[in-house]
Design a protein around this motif. Structure first.
Motif, mmCIF file in Angstrom:
data_model
loop_
_atom_site.group_PDB
_atom_site.id
_atom_site.type_symbol
_atom_site.label_atom_id
_atom_site.label_comp_id
_atom_site.label_asym_id
_atom_site.label_seq_id
_atom_site.Cartn_x
_atom_site.Cartn_y
_atom_site.Cartn_z
ATOM 1 N N GLY A 167 0.746 -1.205 -0.021
ATOM 2 C CA GLY A 167 0.031 0.027 0.074
ATOM 3 C C GLY A 167 0.855 1.108 0.078
ATOM 4 O O GLY A 167 1.996 1.376 0.009
ATOM 5 N N GLN A 168 0.071 2.439 0.145
ATOM 6 C CA GLN A 168 0.621 3.756 -0.177
ATOM 7 C C GLN A 168 0.664 4.542 1.340
ATOM 8 O O GLN A 168 -0.595 4.826 1.647
ATOM 9 C CB GLN A 168 0.072 4.194 -1.206
ATOM 10 N N LEU A 169 1.920 4.770 1.840
ATOM 11 C CA LEU A 169 1.925 5.189 3.043
ATOM 12 C C LEU A 169 2.397 6.902 3.009
ATOM 13 O O LEU A 169 3.319 7.163 2.327
ATOM 14 C CB LEU A 169 2.801 4.297 4.138
ATOM 15 N N ASP A 170 1.597 7.677 3.810
ATOM 16 C CA ASP A 170 1.980 9.235 3.396
ATOM 17 C C ASP A 170 3.432 9.325 4.120
ATOM 18 O O ASP A 170 3.796 8.621 5.065
ATOM 19 C CB ASP A 170 0.901 9.955 4.262
#
Lengths: 103, 985
Positions: A21-24
């Motif tokens: 996933g895409q983590l800030d």
């Protein structure tokens, strides 16, 4: 025990942790100041890579625990550069957890 | 100041009865999981292992509340769930936190939970169970007060035994077990699981599998597991949650995409649903769902912004700023927020949308009240969990608070330590020093933290919470610790007692000495030095340092003073300086009373009584034990487990005067009590019971009791004295049981008697005598030599030993030595000397009634006593006492002494054991008269009974006395029993 503050990156091992996933990148501080980058794998999936110096194994354990606390799926953990004064593997276990400096 | 147990930790989180959104209930009923929990009850352990936000706590509280609800059977109210629990167990709940890594604290909470502290009063019919549960852990809390090494296994053993007496099934729930990382707590849990009573079940909810032998439990079918894949919402549960609970009316496709995006993760679904509620209101619900499910952004990043940004600014600030707290209460929140935020809250304006805090949802107390905000958050279901049923304490959902903290850290890093500082100040002002310490450390205000730690450090040590103390000290910069002698002294103590390397304690003590440039803590430092010396078995140094410490310690340093006084007393006793020991114990009693330290008072009084007993002052000893027992009560007048120590002492004391029934009562009572206390004191109880059983002729019972003592002594492996004490007593019992080989093995191993002149320290000059334990060992060897017919060796030990102990004033040993000398001399054919020794023993033992020493010698002693009286070697009170002892050979319990002697006679007293026969046997009529005399009948009564004249009876009696060579009725009966002419009744 207090140890003299090391210059990060100089003699600490560098780790790269990949999560699904895409983590800030606002999470950088939360994860020991590691650099956060992500790359798309395909249209709907991406992988986030956190890279940075990790003082010792308890510290790494703390970082991983935080990831699991957020229910992030850890894909891989790699040591991409060894620290300078590496202690033999069996000596450094069980030194206890670290205090979370901002909790 | 004691730390009260936080009852909020034992409170079962409530099942949400309804939400502000007005749905039937706020919870998806998870019958499939409840069923699996019920099915797992026959196992030892249920492990619920899944990341945060999978509804572990909610599931468990649903389970518990369903059980409570069905049990209460409220009329009118619908059953809370569609399923029932059969049978309904009783639940004990502990919400663990970091502090429970201290085993003392962990055990305190587990015991309190099992007692039902967190449970509301039960309904009718539950009372007997409630009562028996409240009895659980009785006395164990006192165990936790020991400033010494925490006897975890003893506490658990006692607890397990107590649980075994409860009829009700019991479920112990340990929530958030992943917060435990201390190995000793894992060990304690493993021990509990290993010895779990059949009616008990343990449930662990955790984010990470605990380091227990799960594989073994699994293989034995003792493990019931619910994991992430079991806990995640199924498609049906997603639908029920989104459409029915949250009232969203979503299509099947929308539900499917949401379920897929969240992977059934309940926390994410919950936040998504809250966002969707808002978007539904503003008409762009479909767009939101599409954007959300199409994104690969970390799901909580996506949702927290949605949830947070929909809140009024004041509420956002409230959430972010109070996120530093582990527990929330209104006054605490107000203090942490400060003036400016309260003002921001007051001016906040919002629209009353779902998933939002609105003015309408607040009470008329207005925005500026933390209480109103907390209650509004609870009604809005904004990830807040009530910790009690009074709306006083709350916490945020773990995952939610992590997200808030991350955002606070990101947006306002400079605020973090300010907020922690405010929390620390509030906690300090309200008497929660430990919480104040945690926040002070988090705020980085280490000086303030150190001040706070010093304030509670003594109380913390007295509660055995040494790991907590060590954690605090480790969290402080070591340069700061080194400037604080008070911290260093206690930390050195903690390092020693928790089994850290001696060097660490020594180094810390050096820090203390260096920091203490005024010498203000010289006494305390000396105490720890004495303790270090004791650990190194340097007894003399230790005693020397302790005496110096007493000189240096200020009068009000009660903790250290009473410890040292008691410690010194024991050391003096073992080094043979009885007067110094007495003085030290008396000082310990005085200091203990002053400090209100009941345990020290009781122990010191008990040691004083031991001393009086050794010195032959039986009555004084008895009175002192009784004082100790009286003192051993708590504030409510309830007897404390430490009372077991003087009770056991009293039991052993009255056993000496052959009061077997009293001895039994005291010893059984005392051992039961002292086992709860867990100290080595129970060893003395078991040893006493072994001697009692032996006196009653119950050899297997005696062996079992001494084995129990051995096992216990073995467990206290830090001490050697107790092992030696038990071994010597076992050897004594071996001799009494005729197991001379067993006793000889002990003697050979002990290697004490090769020097016939004895390596006994001289009494000359320094007032010291043989250490008590050595005296007993020499006596046991002498007793063995007598039994082995090595009389010369026996006498070579006994004579110097008797002289030494006489100078020391230890009359009980003098008597024992004289009795053995008499037997040895008699066997050597020195009849006159033997009777002389016996006469002296009788004179010394008579006034205080020590008869057991004589009775233990069996048949031969009966013969000797008889001879001594018959030949006029003893007269007056000594003769009366001899008669009394001979009469006691008749006491039911004592006959075993003779019986045992007969059975093992070949070993014990070869050659002389055969009962002497009468030259002229008694006639049948004489035997008849003798039997009636033994029944206590007068001559006149005998005459009536046998239909004979009084004078005829007198003639029979006279002839009989002549044949028996006696001069009185009592002597006749005793002699007849020795000769086997009369049965032992």
């Amino acid at each position: 025990m207090n140890q003299p503050q090391r210059e990060p990156g100089l003699d600490q091992a560098i780790y790269r942790i990949r999560v699904r996933g895409q983590l800030d990148d606002t999470w950088s501080q939360w994860f020991n100041g590691m650099t956060i980058a992500y790359e798309p794998v395909d249209n709907s999936t991406s992988i986030t890579t956190l890279t940075g110096p990790v003082a010792d194994q308890p510290k790494l354990r703390g970082i991983l625990a935080r990831m699991w606390d957020l229910n992030l799926t850890v894909l891989s953990v790699e040591r991409i550069a060894p620290g300078q004064d590496q202690i033999p593997f069996d000596v450094q276990s069980q030194t206890g957890g670290e205090l979370w400096e901002n909790s | 100041m004691g730390t009260p147990l936080l009852k909020t930790k034992l409170y079962v989180p409530p099942v949400r009865a309804g939400s502000s959104t007005g749905h039937r209930t706020g919870l998806v009923q998870r019958a499939r999981l409840i069923a699996r929990l019920n099915e797992g009850l026959p196992c030892k352990l249920t492990l619920i292992s899944a990341p945060a936000g999978f509804g572990k706590t909610t599931l468990l509280s649903e389970w518990v509340n369903a059980g409570v609800g069905s049990r209460a059977g409220r009329e009118g109210a619908p059953p809370p769930t569609s399923y029932s629990l059969l049978p309904t167990p009783t639940f004990a709940w502990v919400s663990l936190d970091e502090g429970d890594n201290d085993p003392a604290r962990f055990l305190a909470y587990v015991i309190a939970a099992l007692q039902g502290t967190g449970v509301e009063q039960g309904t009718e019919g539950q009372h007997s169970t409630e009562r028996s549960r409240q009895m659980l852990g009785k006395g164990l809390s006192d165990l936790l007060q020991s400033p010494q090494r925490l006897p975890i296994e003893e506490i658990l053993t006692a607890l397990i035994n107590q649980i075994g007496t409860i009829a009700e099934d019991l479920v112990l729930i340990l929530d958030d077990y992943h917060l435990i990382h201390a190995q000793r707590v894992h060990d304690a849990l493993a021990f509990l699981l290993e010895h779990l009573p059949p009616q008990m079940h343990v449930v662990i909810s955790t984010r990470a599998d605990p380091p227990l032998s799960l594989a073994r439990l699994r293989a034995r079918g003792q493990l019931n597991e619910l994991r992430q894949k079991d806990l995640r919402f199924t498609a049906d549960e997603c639908a029920e949650f989104l459409n029915q609970m949250m009232g969203l009316d979503l299509s099947v496709e929308e539900i499917a995409t949401l379920a897929s995006r969240t992977e059934g993760w309940i926390a994410a679904l919950h936040m998504a649903a809250m966002s969707i509620q808002v978007h539904k209101h503003s008409g762009d619900m479909a767009d939101f769902i599409q954007a959300f499910t199409g994104s690969d952004r970390y799901i909580l990043d996506y949702l927290i912004e949605e949830v947070l940004h929909r809140q009024p600014a004041g509420i956002q600030t409230f959430l972010l700023h109070t996120a530093v707290l582990t527990r929330l209460s209104a006054p605490l929140c107000d203090a942490v927020l400060g003036q400016d935020v309260a003002a921001a809250l007051a001016t906040a304006g919002v629209s009353p949308e779902r998933g939002q805090i609105s003015p309408a949802s607040l009470s008329d107390r207005g925005w500026d009240s933390g209480q109103a905000v907390l209650e509004a958050l609870e009604r809005a279901n904004l990830f807040i969990v009530p910790l009690d049923n009074k709306r006083r304490w709350y916490r945020y959902h773990h995952l939610f608070v992590d997200l808030l903290r991350q955002r606070l850290q990101q947006g306002h890093p400079e605020l973090v330590s300010i907020l922690h500082g405010r929390a620390s100040a509030w906690y300090e002002a309200n008497g929660y020093t430990e919480e104040a310490i945690e926040h002070a450390l988090a705020a980085g205000d280490v000086e303030w933290a150190a001040d706070l730690i010093e304030r509670v450090i003594e109380a913390t040590v007295m509660r055995s919470e040494l790991s907590t103390l060590r954690g605090w000290v480790e969290a402080l910069p070591q340069d700061l610790v080194r400037t604080r002698p008070w911290l260093c002294v206690f930390d050195a103590w903690a390092l020693l007692v928790t089994g850290c390397p001696l060097e660490a304690a020594q180094a810390r003590l050096q820090d203390a000495a260096r920091a203490d440039d005024q010498g203000a803590f010289a006494g305390e430092i000396m105490v720890v030095r004495a303790l270090i010396a004791a650990y190194q078995r340097e007894t003399e140094t230790s005693v020397e340092l302790s005496s110096q410490a007493l000189e240096l310690l200020p009068e009000d340093s009660t903790f250290f003073r009473s410890f040292v006084a008691g410690y010194l007393g024991l050391n003096y006793l073992y080094s043979g300086d009885a007067p110094a020991a007495r003085q030290a114990f008396e000082e310990a009693v005085r200091l203990g009373r002053k400090a209100g330290n009941v345990m020290n008072v009781v122990l010191a009084l008990s040691h004083l009584a031991d001393l009086s007993g050794i010195e032959g002052r039986l009555r004084e000893a008895r009175a002192t034990y009784e004082r100790a027992i009286e003192a051993a009560v708590n504030g409510q007048g309830k007897r404390l487990p430490v009372a077991g120590v003087p009770l056991c002492g009293l039991g052993r004391l009255v056993l000496l005067s052959n009061q077997l029934e009293d001895a039994r009562r005291y010893l059984v009572q005392g051992t039961e009590l002292v086992v709860k206390w867990g100290e080595a004191g129970a060893i003395g109880g078991y040893v006493g019971q072994a001697h009692l059983k032996q006196a009653l002729g119950d050899t297997p019972g005696a062996r079992a009791a001494i084995a129990a003592a051995e096992e216990l002594a073995d467990r206290f492996d830090a001490m050697r004295a107790d092992d030696e004490y038990v071994a010597a007593n076992k050897a004594t019992l071996c001799v009494l049981q005729g197991d001379l080989d067993g006793a000889a093995r002990w003697a050979d191993g002990r290697d004490l008697d090769h020097e016939v002149h004895l390596d006994i320290p001289s009494v000359a000059g320094d007032g010291r005598s043989v250490p008590v334990n050595l005296v007993y060992e020499y006596l046991t060897i002498a007793r063995l030599r007598v039994a082995q017919e090595r009389y010369g060796e026996a006498l070579a030990i006994l004579r110097p030993l008797r002289r030494e102990t006489k100078v020391a004033g230890w009359m009980i040993f003098v008597i024992r030595a004289l009795v053995l000398e008499a037997v040895a001399l008699d066997a050597q054919g020195h009849a006159h000397q033997a009777l002389d020794a016996l006469g002296r023993a009788l004179s010394l033992a008579g006034p205080e009634g020590y008869s057991r020493v004589f009775l233990d010698q069996g048949v031969r002693m009966a013969q000797l006593l008889y001879q001594a009286v018959a030949q006029g070697m003893v007269r007056g009170p000594a003769a009366d006492f001899a008669g009394q002892i001979l009469a006691e050979f008749e006491v039911p319990g004592s006959r075993s002494a003779l019986a045992t002697a007969r059975i093992s006679g070949d070993n014990l007293e070869p050659g002389t054991l055969e009962p002497p026969t009468l030259i002229e046997p008694l006639s049948e009529r004489e035997l008849e008269v003798l039997a009636l005399i033994a029944q206590g009948l007068t001559n006149r009564e005998i005459a009536q009974r046998l239909h004979l004249s009084l004078s005829t009876i007198k003639v029979h009696a006279y002839n009989m006395y002549g044949k028996l060579d006696v001069h009185s009725r009592t002597q006749a009966v005793a002699r007849a029993r020795v000769l086997g002419l009369l049965p032992f009744t």
